[in-house]
Design a protein around this motif. Sequence first.
Motif, PDB file in Angstrom:
ATOM      1  N   ARG A 217       7.440  -0.048   5.357  1.00  0.00           N
ATOM      2  CA  ARG A 217       7.867  -1.385   4.963  1.00  0.00           C
ATOM      3  C   ARG A 217       7.137  -2.398   5.831  1.00  0.00           C
ATOM      4  NH1 ARG A 217      14.260  -1.725   3.838  1.00  0.00           N
ATOM      5  NH2 ARG A 217      14.354  -0.312   2.045  1.00  0.00           N
ATOM      6  N   THR A 218       6.598  -3.444   5.215  1.00  0.00           N
ATOM      7  CA  THR A 218       5.781  -4.371   5.996  1.00  0.00           C
ATOM      8  C   THR A 218       5.923  -5.820   5.557  1.00  0.00           C
ATOM      9  OG1 THR A 218       3.517  -4.861   6.715  1.00  0.00           O
ATOM     10  CG2 THR A 218       3.777  -3.992   4.490  1.00  0.00           C
TER      11      THR A 218
ATOM     12  N   LYS B 201       5.901  -3.737   0.359  1.00  0.00           N
ATOM     13  CA  LYS B 201       5.503  -5.008   0.940  1.00  0.00           C
ATOM     14  C   LYS B 201       6.624  -6.029   0.794  1.00  0.00           C
ATOM     15  CE  LYS B 201       1.844  -5.025  -1.701  1.00  0.00           C
ATOM     16  NZ  LYS B 201       0.576  -5.408  -2.364  1.00  0.00           N
ATOM     17  N   ARG B 202       6.391  -7.208   1.333  1.00  0.00           N
ATOM     18  CA  ARG B 202       7.394  -8.273   1.309  1.00  0.00           C
ATOM     19  C   ARG B 202       7.917  -8.534  -0.100  1.00  0.00           C
ATOM     20  NH1 ARG B 202       8.245 -12.756   4.669  1.00  0.00           N
ATOM     21  NH2 ARG B 202       6.361 -12.235   5.855  1.00  0.00           N
ATOM     22  N   GLU B 203       6.992  -8.661  -1.061  1.00  0.00           N
ATOM     23  CA  GLU B 203       7.410  -8.978  -2.421  1.00  0.00           C
ATOM     24  C   GLU B 203       8.234  -7.865  -3.056  1.00  0.00           C
ATOM     25  OE1 GLU B 203       2.837  -8.370  -2.436  1.00  0.00           O
ATOM     26  OE2 GLU B 203       4.377  -9.244  -1.140  1.00  0.00           O
ATOM     27  N   ASP B 204       8.001  -6.622  -2.659  1.00  0.00           N
ATOM     28  CA  ASP B 204       8.791  -5.506  -3.183  1.00  0.00           C
ATOM     29  C   ASP B 204      10.223  -5.570  -2.658  1.00  0.00           C
ATOM     30  OD1 ASP B 204       6.484  -4.391  -4.448  1.00  0.00           O
ATOM     31  OD2 ASP B 204       5.867  -3.565  -2.525  1.00  0.00           O
ATOM     32  N   LEU B 205      10.370  -5.921  -1.379  1.00  0.00           N
ATOM     33  CA  LEU B 205      11.688  -5.944  -0.754  1.00  0.00           C
ATOM     34  C   LEU B 205      12.494  -7.175  -1.148  1.00  0.00           C
ATOM     35  CD1 LEU B 205      10.525  -4.781   2.784  1.00  0.00           C
ATOM     36  CD2 LEU B 205      11.832  -3.421   1.140  1.00  0.00           C
ATOM     37  N   LEU B 206      11.807  -8.274  -1.485  1.00  0.00           N
ATOM     38  CA  LEU B 206      12.509  -9.510  -1.837  1.00  0.00           C
ATOM     39  C   LEU B 206      13.376  -9.361  -3.078  1.00  0.00           C
ATOM     40  CD1 LEU B 206       9.856 -12.306  -1.119  1.00  0.00           C
ATOM     41  CD2 LEU B 206      12.132 -12.101  -0.090  1.00  0.00           C
TER      42      LEU B 206
ATOM     43  N   TYR C 211      12.661 -13.955   6.742  1.00  0.00           N
ATOM     44  CA  TYR C 211      12.175 -13.513   8.046  1.00  0.00           C
ATOM     45  C   TYR C 211      12.098 -11.982   8.051  1.00  0.00           C
ATOM     46  CZ  TYR C 211      13.615 -18.303   9.029  1.00  0.00           C
ATOM     47  OH  TYR C 211      13.767 -19.663   8.972  1.00  0.00           O
ATOM     48  N   ASP C 212      11.861 -11.416   9.225  1.00  0.00           N
ATOM     49  CA  ASP C 212      11.644  -9.968   9.294  1.00  0.00           C
ATOM     50  C   ASP C 212      12.901  -9.130   9.067  1.00  0.00           C
ATOM     51  OD1 ASP C 212       8.945  -9.874   9.458  1.00  0.00           O
ATOM     52  OD2 ASP C 212       8.830  -9.658  11.631  1.00  0.00           O
ATOM     53  N   GLU C 213      14.076  -9.769   9.008  1.00  0.00           N
ATOM     54  CA  GLU C 213      15.287  -9.035   8.593  1.00  0.00           C
ATOM     55  C   GLU C 213      15.102  -8.420   7.217  1.00  0.00           C
ATOM     56  OE1 GLU C 213      19.234 -11.107   9.132  1.00  0.00           O
ATOM     57  OE2 GLU C 213      17.889 -12.575  10.071  1.00  0.00           O
ATOM     58  N   LEU C 214      14.216  -8.997   6.454  1.00  0.00           N
ATOM     59  CA  LEU C 214      13.908  -8.480   5.121  1.00  0.00           C
ATOM     60  C   LEU C 214      13.602  -6.986   5.157  1.00  0.00           C
ATOM     61  CD1 LEU C 214      13.070  -9.068   2.096  1.00  0.00           C
ATOM     62  CD2 LEU C 214      10.769  -9.484   2.987  1.00  0.00           C
TER      63      LEU C 214
END
Length: 508
Positions: A304-305, A320-325, A335-338
């Motif tokens: 996860r990045t 990536k960020r967009e996957d986790l959002l 923020y990085d809590e994501l």
Amino acid sequence: MFTLKSNIKITHFVAILSVLNFLFFHFPFFKFVFQNLEYNSFNGIAIIISLIILMLVLNAFMFYLIFSLSRYVGKFLMVLFFIINSISVYFVNTYGVILDESMIGNVLNTKFEESSSFFSIKLILYLIFFGIIPSIYIVKANIITVTWRKFLITISLTLLFLLSLIFANASNWLWIDKNSKTLGGLAMPWSYTVNISLFYVHQYKNNQKEILLPNATIQDNQKSVVVLVIGESVRSQNFSLYGYNKNTNPLLSKIPNVSHFNATSCATYTTAGVKGILSYSDSDDLYEILPNYLNRNNVEVIWRTTNWGEPPIHIKNYQKREDLLTQCKGEGCNYDELLLTGLKEQIQASKKNKILIVLHTSTSHGPTYSKKYPPQFETFKPVCNSVELGNCSHTELINAYDNTIVYTDYILSKVIEDLKQLKEYHSAMIFVSDHGESLGEKNLYMHGLPLSIAPKEQFEIPFIVWKSDGSKELKQNKTVTQYHVFHSVLNFLGVQSPIYDEKMNIFK
């Protein structure tokens, strides 16, 4: 005086460009020379005068060659050089960087989201006065070329002069050779033109098919999980766990089974630092890195990045960020809590007994430290909000950076909290940074200096470990390196491998 529309001989034109290039873009070059040379001695004076002459003549010589081959190509390249030079010297003056190959790698691996954070009025002024205005003159000038006979005579005489100058300075080459990497990284425009070429040559070699490591075997059926948290630009001296006088670790300091080691990074920039964390040994070759190796040998691997710059990752669960959002709710998603979104549930859903989670954070990356944590984590005030870090007081800059450490402390405590709830697993969390960070010490900012001359702030990093009750105990190591991660993860997960090195393992 030459007006913008006047005719001008090619020799005069390249001489003017060389002088402008020298005056506009080489203050950092000669600042370094004066700081590292006994300029009161005869040898020191000789080196300085020789470097000035060499730079003026050599640049004029190179510009002359370019314009003689093609005036149109010459104008295009000169405009490009002056534009890039103006931006480059802004960063050199503002952040104390050196444009060597490693820094070029940083620049080329920077995404728009990060690069846009460097925007400032001062940068625009540099661009206008040192880049755009000279470019107008270059475009408007009507250059008169010479015959091939005059061209060859000029080239021959210039080469003869340069060779004579080099020969006359034979006794001073030891000093120049010793400082060649830094001098080359400050000489415009050759610092970035040469190092961009070197970067892509070496990247081509590194991007060839990675060298597979010997097959590994899983020794037991005990459910085990390691969460490897890769920090960004985190230096150990600002952690209260390491004796810092401000309480930047209010949560980790109260959690049992948290230990820390003194550690150093193998580089001062992200791509090399992350590669070091994931590699089994110090090598320039691209051997199979930890996530790829474990994934190939039947370990569940999840990456996860919110960052970038890692070597090629060959796994199924790369998020990536967009996957986790898509799964995240609340302010922490910015923020990085994501990275913690649904983490515990993803571990529980795994059908494998051995799991490696890698969380690649970006919390402490400058220059916008104050934008890397939620408002409630602004523990220390006032903070620096400018991208021109030299404009902030040292207190404001340190406060903003320290708040990123407080936020990191919170994220790591949340990881531990999740792992504690997985009672059926033996769990461990390892936090290690890719490199450190300069915060105005010796008038340096951020990171990326060659390791040979980098200050300790850029390579002394935290290495923090938590392990669950009933799992493995830690050795009494005091000092470790990034290369300890690979072998320690193998040991904790019970993975047997021919390349495993017990001396590089932190667990008993």
